[in-house]
Design a protein around this motif. Structure first.
Motif, PDB file in Angstrom:
ATOM      1  N   ALA A 179      36.242  44.758  34.902  1.00 15.42           N
ATOM      2  CA  ALA A 179      35.998  43.572  35.724  1.00 15.42           C
ATOM      3  C   ALA A 179      34.834  42.769  35.164  1.00 15.42           C
ATOM      4  O   ALA A 179      34.890  41.537  35.102  1.00 15.42           O
ATOM      5  N   ALA A 227      35.973  41.163  31.947  1.00 14.91           N
ATOM      6  CA  ALA A 227      36.839  40.025  32.219  1.00 14.91           C
ATOM      7  C   ALA A 227      35.987  38.813  32.566  1.00 14.91           C
ATOM      8  O   ALA A 227      36.212  37.714  32.051  1.00 14.91           O
ATOM      9  N   ALA A 228      34.981  39.024  33.430  1.00 16.42           N
ATOM     10  CA  ALA A 228      34.114  37.914  33.808  1.00 16.42           C
ATOM     11  C   ALA A 228      33.402  37.357  32.576  1.00 16.42           C
ATOM     12  O   ALA A 228      33.301  36.145  32.393  1.00 16.42           O
ATOM     13  N   GLN A 229      32.940  38.268  31.701  1.00 13.45           N
ATOM     14  CA  GLN A 229      32.291  37.827  30.465  1.00 13.45           C
ATOM     15  C   GLN A 229      33.250  36.996  29.628  1.00 13.45           C
ATOM     16  O   GLN A 229      32.883  35.962  29.079  1.00 13.45           O
ATOM     17  N   PHE A 232      35.564  35.168  30.517  1.00 15.92           N
ATOM     18  CA  PHE A 232      35.808  33.821  31.026  1.00 15.92           C
ATOM     19  C   PHE A 232      34.548  32.980  30.941  1.00 15.92           C
ATOM     20  O   PHE A 232      34.476  31.907  31.516  1.00 15.92           O
ATOM     21  N   GLY A 233      33.544  33.514  30.239  1.00 14.36           N
ATOM     22  CA  GLY A 233      32.350  32.718  30.006  1.00 14.36           C
ATOM     23  C   GLY A 233      31.433  32.636  31.203  1.00 14.36           C
ATOM     24  O   GLY A 233      30.693  31.675  31.349  1.00 14.36           O
ATOM     25  N   ALA A 234      31.481  33.651  32.092  1.00 18.52           N
ATOM     26  CA  ALA A 234      30.561  33.637  33.226  1.00 18.52           C
ATOM     27  C   ALA A 234      29.151  33.958  32.733  1.00 18.52           C
ATOM     28  O   ALA A 234      28.981  34.751  31.807  1.00 18.52           O
ATOM     29  N   THR A 235      28.141  33.336  33.346  1.00 20.19           N
ATOM     30  CA  THR A 235      26.767  33.666  32.992  1.00 20.19           C
ATOM     31  C   THR A 235      26.393  34.969  33.665  1.00 20.19           C
ATOM     32  O   THR A 235      27.092  35.434  34.573  1.00 20.19           O
ATOM     33  N   LYS A 236      25.273  35.571  33.235  1.00 17.31           N
ATOM     34  CA  LYS A 236      24.846  36.843  33.832  1.00 17.31           C
ATOM     35  C   LYS A 236      24.666  36.698  35.329  1.00 17.31           C
ATOM     36  O   LYS A 236      25.006  37.575  36.112  1.00 17.31           O
ATOM     37  N   GLN A 274      26.165  34.519  37.297  1.00 11.67           N
ATOM     38  CA  GLN A 274      27.481  34.403  37.939  1.00 11.67           C
ATOM     39  C   GLN A 274      28.141  35.769  38.064  1.00 11.67           C
ATOM     40  O   GLN A 274      28.765  36.081  39.076  1.00 11.67           O
ATOM     41  N   ILE A 275      28.002  36.589  37.014  1.00 13.75           N
ATOM     42  CA  ILE A 275      28.612  37.926  37.061  1.00 13.75           C
ATOM     43  C   ILE A 275      27.979  38.740  38.185  1.00 13.75           C
ATOM     44  O   ILE A 275      28.669  39.393  38.968  1.00 13.75           O
ATOM     45  N   LYS A 314      28.949  36.980  41.729  1.00  9.57           N
ATOM     46  CA  LYS A 314      30.348  36.859  42.146  1.00  9.57           C
ATOM     47  C   LYS A 314      31.177  38.100  41.874  1.00  9.57           C
ATOM     48  O   LYS A 314      32.275  38.230  42.390  1.00  9.57           O
ATOM     49  N   VAL A 315      30.705  38.983  41.005  1.00 13.22           N
ATOM     50  CA  VAL A 315      31.505  40.167  40.689  1.00 13.22           C
ATOM     51  C   VAL A 315      30.769  41.442  41.082  1.00 13.22           C
ATOM     52  O   VAL A 315      31.245  42.225  41.899  1.00 13.22           O
ATOM     53  N   PRO A 360      29.339  41.572  45.098  1.00 11.02           N
ATOM     54  CA  PRO A 360      30.407  41.722  46.095  1.00 11.02           C
ATOM     55  C   PRO A 360      31.095  43.073  46.010  1.00 11.02           C
ATOM     56  O   PRO A 360      31.418  43.683  47.022  1.00 11.02           O
ATOM     57  N   LEU A 361      31.298  43.563  44.765  1.00 11.07           N
ATOM     58  CA  LEU A 361      31.985  44.848  44.633  1.00 11.07           C
ATOM     59  C   LEU A 361      31.076  46.002  45.031  1.00 11.07           C
ATOM     60  O   LEU A 361      31.544  47.089  45.327  1.00 11.07           O
ATOM     61  N   ARG A 396      29.764  31.208  25.314  1.00 10.47           N
ATOM     62  CA  ARG A 396      30.257  31.018  26.672  1.00 10.47           C
ATOM     63  C   ARG A 396      31.254  29.862  26.719  1.00 10.47           C
ATOM     64  O   ARG A 396      32.310  29.956  27.321  1.00 10.47           O
ATOM     65  N   ARG A 424      34.557  30.959  25.276  1.00  8.48           N
ATOM     66  CA  ARG A 424      35.331  31.808  26.186  1.00  8.48           C
ATOM     67  C   ARG A 424      35.880  31.022  27.357  1.00  8.48           C
ATOM     68  O   ARG A 424      36.901  31.370  27.931  1.00  8.48           O
ATOM     69  N   ARG A 425      35.165  29.953  27.741  1.00  6.00           N
ATOM     70  CA  ARG A 425      35.618  29.188  28.897  1.00  6.00           C
ATOM     71  C   ARG A 425      36.870  28.387  28.573  1.00  6.00           C
ATOM     72  O   ARG A 425      37.646  28.088  29.465  1.00  6.00           O
ATOM     73  N   PHE A 438      43.511  42.630  29.948  1.00  6.13           N
ATOM     74  CA  PHE A 438      42.918  43.963  29.779  1.00  6.13           C
ATOM     75  C   PHE A 438      43.904  45.085  30.060  1.00  6.13           C
ATOM     76  O   PHE A 438      44.861  44.926  30.818  1.00  6.13           O
ATOM     77  N   GLY A 458      41.627  44.747  34.779  1.00 12.65           N
ATOM     78  CA  GLY A 458      40.327  44.096  34.943  1.00 12.65           C
ATOM     79  C   GLY A 458      40.326  43.044  36.024  1.00 12.65           C
ATOM     80  O   GLY A 458      39.575  42.076  35.955  1.00 12.65           O
ATOM     81  N   PHE A 465      39.658  41.475  39.833  1.00 13.72           N
ATOM     82  CA  PHE A 465      38.552  41.599  40.772  1.00 13.72           C
ATOM     83  C   PHE A 465      39.118  42.024  42.126  1.00 13.72           C
ATOM     84  O   PHE A 465      39.776  41.216  42.782  1.00 13.72           O
ATOM     85  N   TYR A 493      39.646  32.282  38.666  1.00 14.99           N
ATOM     86  CA  TYR A 493      38.272  32.672  38.338  1.00 14.99           C
ATOM     87  C   TYR A 493      37.705  31.903  37.147  1.00 14.99           C
ATOM     88  O   TYR A 493      36.595  31.390  37.193  1.00 14.99           O
ATOM     89  N   VAL A 496      34.318  29.569  37.226  1.00 14.81           N
ATOM     90  CA  VAL A 496      33.138  29.759  36.389  1.00 14.81           C
ATOM     91  C   VAL A 496      32.752  28.446  35.724  1.00 14.81           C
ATOM     92  O   VAL A 496      31.589  28.145  35.533  1.00 14.81           O
TER      93      VAL A 496
END
Lengths: 621, 344
Positions: free
Chosen positions: A210, A213-215, A217-221, A223-224, A227-228, A231-232, B106, B109-110, B117, B121, B123, B134, B138
């Protein structure tokens, strides 16, 4: 290995013949002195030094303000409002029975006439837990994300769980004085570790995929995290809050020693007045508070997509307004205190019951009491004081440590045991150790057979498990009350209470071990024609042995935790000294006692863990 | 920026060494011919990826096939920089991936690269629709736009009506459809697949492979696909690399690999492959002969397609190349020869 062991054996004999009996006072390193000096310095400067004037005292005022506000809100509310709120929150999970039960538990303290005391206790819990969350969650997140922070925190957290609560209280009394606010701060320190640990655990348990996956999609630290990961980790964090609440309730009684008031004080008084009935009734109020907070916090944890009662926004607002109106009306009509009190009517029959028990079973309890005191405790005292040399004790402990865990542990054990002597608490430690061994021995005799029996009867266990778990929320002093009544003041009620306190986790861990034995191994034994007895002793218990040792370890820790309570009911030993140190207040003595207990607990814990590892079947490489 | 001529992905001499210490020395040892086990013993370091070079053209599907421990997962993570390669160059349409700072990475990747995965992977705390959206969230794209886009993709992968469920309420195959949809939602040029179907049961796996083939026909992305299943590699790959102990044993089209395995290791996989399904008619054509009957077949067709024709009548069939010119014939004997080789 064998040669080294026989070498150690010779060493023990040599130590016994050449050494000094008991632990000579001349070797006391005077650890207490600098601390006592600090204590007098603090006393002198409490009112004008900048540290107190600008940091500690304002902090106390903030905590006091929090306590007062929460207390006044609860005192203002008519008694039925909290009950309704609790019912509504729990009922959202559609478990109507649990919700009703929780609402009744809210009412219970009122029923037995300790409504206002409960409010004092709940306010203290609320403030303490709030501070715990404020400190614990960020610390936990840091520990999970930064390995260095975790490395630094771990020994502190481990230490915090073995240091007896009375020892915590000493520096707090020293720096903050006595009163509800210092009690709240003490509670925070005591209850903080699970908050940090479970937050860290929750973040670490977030599936790696998870985060990846967030990484991807280019999420910042940030944001990870927001949002990930957070919450989990929410279920784990709420479990942490839950554990923190339980820990905090666990020292409700001890906190009264620094002026906490509330239910704890009530319980404390019943012990002094020897009123076990009222003691139990009030203790049940603590259990009720624990139960309510437990259910409410657990109902907040939910698996995503779980069925919940859906309420329209308007309906929700309407009910909130209705509740507020009801509160105001109730207030105007003066329905604040609970209308009836059945307190003494509950307590009296219990008191009578205990009195009857005491006189009827005197023939058994009196000899039992005398046997333990005269034949075991007094003899152990003389043995360690006059017969065995301290060098022999150190050598024997080191030899055992070497056998189960190698030379490093052996060295640590030798140093630790010697250090306890050097602090001047040798005899107190012997006293506590003997009581611990007696209590653990009795606990093993009871818990292991029951655990082994239950392990193969999952249905019965499913019924008993919640009862066993409920036992652990009862404040430990409560365990001692009936036994003080039966055995009168002395070490024995402490020992028996420790046994009762330690048995539930012992049973749980043992049965867990038996249940987790690989079914294929058992089936293999059956196909070779093994008898039931052979399967039990040769397969099930053998394979469950590591768990059983851990069960014993857990029981040792529980018994040691009871040492303070034991001290409160006349048990002597380190527990008694720690109370002496607190009420003195004698910080020097407190530190000596604290170190002695921590060292003892650490050594016992490590040795038993090592024994469990030795018994584990070798893992495939 | 990249022009059409440049490969979408280009790796040159990529190494990944795990473990603390001097990785340069470990790489020298490995170049000198020391095995992974010897290196591990000497330096406490593991060579996960060993001098890998390959390039993938725009729109091509490149499959890396290897067993567990071969380094294929590490390789794809180097390619997305979830893991930093120890040495080597990676360029994406001419842009140097390893020179990118965190911000550029970043941005890449965006928009340009996305990943599916092995264990999905997903959420677990977000609904299917929010999982798919998602990548857009982002990027701070507004809610109505991203929901619209996610719903569109949801329908593309055949999950209409499941938007408001949570991932764990879906079957494994459906969960991976969500994973695929989530990757597609950001409209990436490059899609990385890390064993996406290996957690699924065989029937669902086949279905998902067909689904991917169908989608790829219309979307024409550049795909790097990791698998441990040789049949899957043959089915999906335009080209395949066989990976063993961190390096490639062979790179080639499915047909090249099956007809001429480069090492005994590759041969072991090839032995179990039904050749008639992989090899084309061209490989069994007898050149220079001709026949008078009117039956013809394209050279690029798979052998299995002509077996019924040959069983029907034992007469040669004319083989036509892409320009419909006869290049020879196939007959029962030439097909039987290649199928017999399979029996050995």
């Amino acid at each position: 290995m064998k040669r080294r062991l026989s070498g150690l054996f010779v060493l023990i004999i040599l130590a016994q013949t050449l050494g000094t009996r008991g632990f000579p006072d001349s070797l006391n390193i005077g650890l207490a002195e600098p601390i006592t000096n600090l204590q007098s310095w603090v006393r002198k400067n409490r009112n004008d030094h900048w540290m107190f004037e600008f940091i500690l005292n304002p902090f106390i005022s903030v905590v006091n303000f929090g306590l007062d506000s929460v207390e006044s809100v609860f005192t203002w509310l008519p008694w039925f409002v909290p009950a309704i709120i609790v019912f509504a929150v729990v009922a959202r999970t559609r478990r109507w029975g649990v919700a009703t039960f929780a609402a009744l538990a809210v009412v219970y303290p009122g029923l037995v006439g300790v409504w206002s005391e409960s409010i004092v206790t709940i306010s203290l819990m609320a403030v303490a837990v709030f501070i715990c969350v404020l400190i614990g969650v960020p610390l936990g997140v840091l520990a999970a994300l930064k390995p260095r922070v975790e490395v630094a925190l771990r020994p502190i957290l481990d230490g915090m769980q073995t240091v007896p609560a009375t020892v915590y209280l000493i520096p707090i009394v020293l720096f903050f004085g006595i009163g509800p606010a210092p009690a709240a701060i003490a509670t925070v320190i005591y209850a903080l570790p699970p908050m940090v640990r479970l937050t860290a655990l929750g973040i670490q348990q977030v599936p790696k995929s998870a985060v990846e996956a967030a990484q991807m999609f280019g999420a910042t630290k940030r944001q990870i995290l927001a949002k990930v990961q957070l919450p989990l980790a929410v279920p784990s964090i709420i479990t942490g809050i839950n554990q923190t609440v339980m820990m905090a309730l666990g020292i409700v009684v001890i906190a009264t020693l620094v002026g906490a008031g509330g239910l704890g004080q009530e319980i404390n008084q019943t012990v002094r007045r020897l009123e076990p009935g009222r003691g139990l009734v009030v203790s049940l109020a603590v259990v009720a508070v624990a139960l309510v907070l437990d259910r409410v916090s657990m109902s907040l944890v939910s698996t995503p997509g779980a069925q919940r009662v859906r309420v329209k926004r308007n309906t929700l607002y309407m009910s909130l307004i209705g509740l507020a109106l009801a509160a105001v009306v109730g207030r105007l009509l003066g329905w604040v205190e609970f209308p009836f009190s059945w307190g003494t009517s509950f307590a009296d029959p219990i008191d009578t019951g205990f009195k009857w028990f005491r006189t009827t079973f005197n023939v058994i309890t009196r000899p039992f009491n005398d046997f333990i005191v005269r034949e075991i405790l007094v003899r152990a005292q003389t043995l360690f004081n006059e017969t065995i040399t301290w060098q022999a004790v150190v050598a024997a402990a080191a030899a055992f440590a070497f056998y189960v865990a190698g030379w490093k542990m052996s060295l640590f054990t030798a140093c630790g045991v010697t250090f306890i002597g050097l602090t001047g608490r040798w005899l107190d430690a012997v006293d506590t150790l003997t009581q611990t061994i007696v209590a653990v021995f009795i606990s093993i005799l009871i818990a292991l057979p029951i655990g082994i029996w239950l392990g193969r009867r999952p249905r019965i266990e499913a019924i008993i498990a919640p009862v066993l778990d409920a036992f652990q929320t009862i404040p430990s002093l409560v365990y001692a009350i009936p036994f003080v009544m039966i055995f009168s003041v002395g070490p024995v009620p402490g020992i028996v209470a420790a046994v009762v306190y330690a048995i539930p986790p012992g049973i749980r861990l043992t049965s867990l071990g038996i249940r987790q034995v690989n079914n294929e191994s058992v089936e293999a034994a059956i196909t070779f024609g093994a008898t039931q007895r052979q399967i039990l002793w040769g397969v099930r218990i053998k394979l469950a042995m590591p768990s059983i040792i851990l069960a014993i370890n857990q029981m040792v820790m529980m018994v040691l935790a009871m040492a303070i309570i034991s001290g409160m009911v006349g048990g002597g030993g380190l527990g008694y000294r720690s109370i002496e140190a607190l009420t003195g207040p004698d910080s020097g003595l407190g530190v000596e006692v604290g170190l002695a207990i921590v060292i003892m607990a650490t050594i016992l814990d490590r040795l038993l863990q090592a024994t469990a590892r030795r018994m584990q079947a070798p893992v495939a490489v | 920026m990249g022009s059409g001529e440049q490969p979408a992905i280009d790796l040159r001499h990529v190494w990944k060494v795990f473990g603390p210490g001097d990785s340069a020395r470990t790489i020298e040892l490995s170049k000198g011919g020391s095995s992974r086990a010897e290196i591990l013993q000497q330096t406490k370091q593991t060579v996960a990826v060993r001098d890998v070079s390959f390039s993938v053209a725009q729109g091509e599907t490149f499959v890396v096939m290897g067993l567990s421990g071969s380094g294929k997962s590490t390789l794809i993570r180097c390619l997305s920089r979830l893991i930093e390669p120890t040495q080597g160059q990676i360029s994406l349409s001419g842009d140097d991936l390893l020179a990118m700072d965190e911000d550029q990475l970043r941005q890449l990747r965006r928009g340009r690269m996305s990943m599916v995965f092995q264990h999905f992977g997903l959420f677990p705390h977000r609904k299917v629709i929010d999982n798919i959206a998602y990548g857009l969230e982002v990027q701070k794209i507004d809610k109505s736009t991203r929901v619209a886009r996610a719903t569109e993709i949801l329908n593309t992968v055949g999950l209409d009506g499941w938007a408001d469920h949570y991932p764990q309420q879906l079957s494994g195959g459906m969960q991976q459809r969500v994973g695929l949809a989530r990757a597609l939602a950001v409209d990436p040029q490059i899609l990385l697949f890390d064993e996406p179907f290996s957690a699924l049961d065989p029937l669902i796996r086949k279905e998902m492979q067909d689904e991917l083939t169908r989608l790829q026909k219309t979307m024409q992305r550049t795909i790097v696909f990791i698998t441990h299943d040789f049949a899957e590699a043959l089915r999906l790959g335009d080209r395949i690399a066989i990976m063993k102990d961190g390096s490639f044993d062979q790179i080639g089209t499915p047909e090249e690999i099956v007809s001429a395995p480069a090492t005994p290791y590759v041969r072991e996989f090839v032995n179990d492959v039904p050749r008639a399904k992989v090899l084309s008619v061209k490989s069994v054509t007898v050149a220079g002969q001709s026949t008078t009957n009117s039956r013809t077949v394209a050279a690029s067709a798979k052998i299995e397609t002509i077996i019924p024709m040959l069983l029907e009548r034992d007469e040669p069939i004319t083989v036509l190349d892409a320009n419909n010119q006869a290049i020879g014939v196939v007959n029962r004997a030439s097909v039987a020869n290649i199928l017999q080789a399979e029996q050995k």
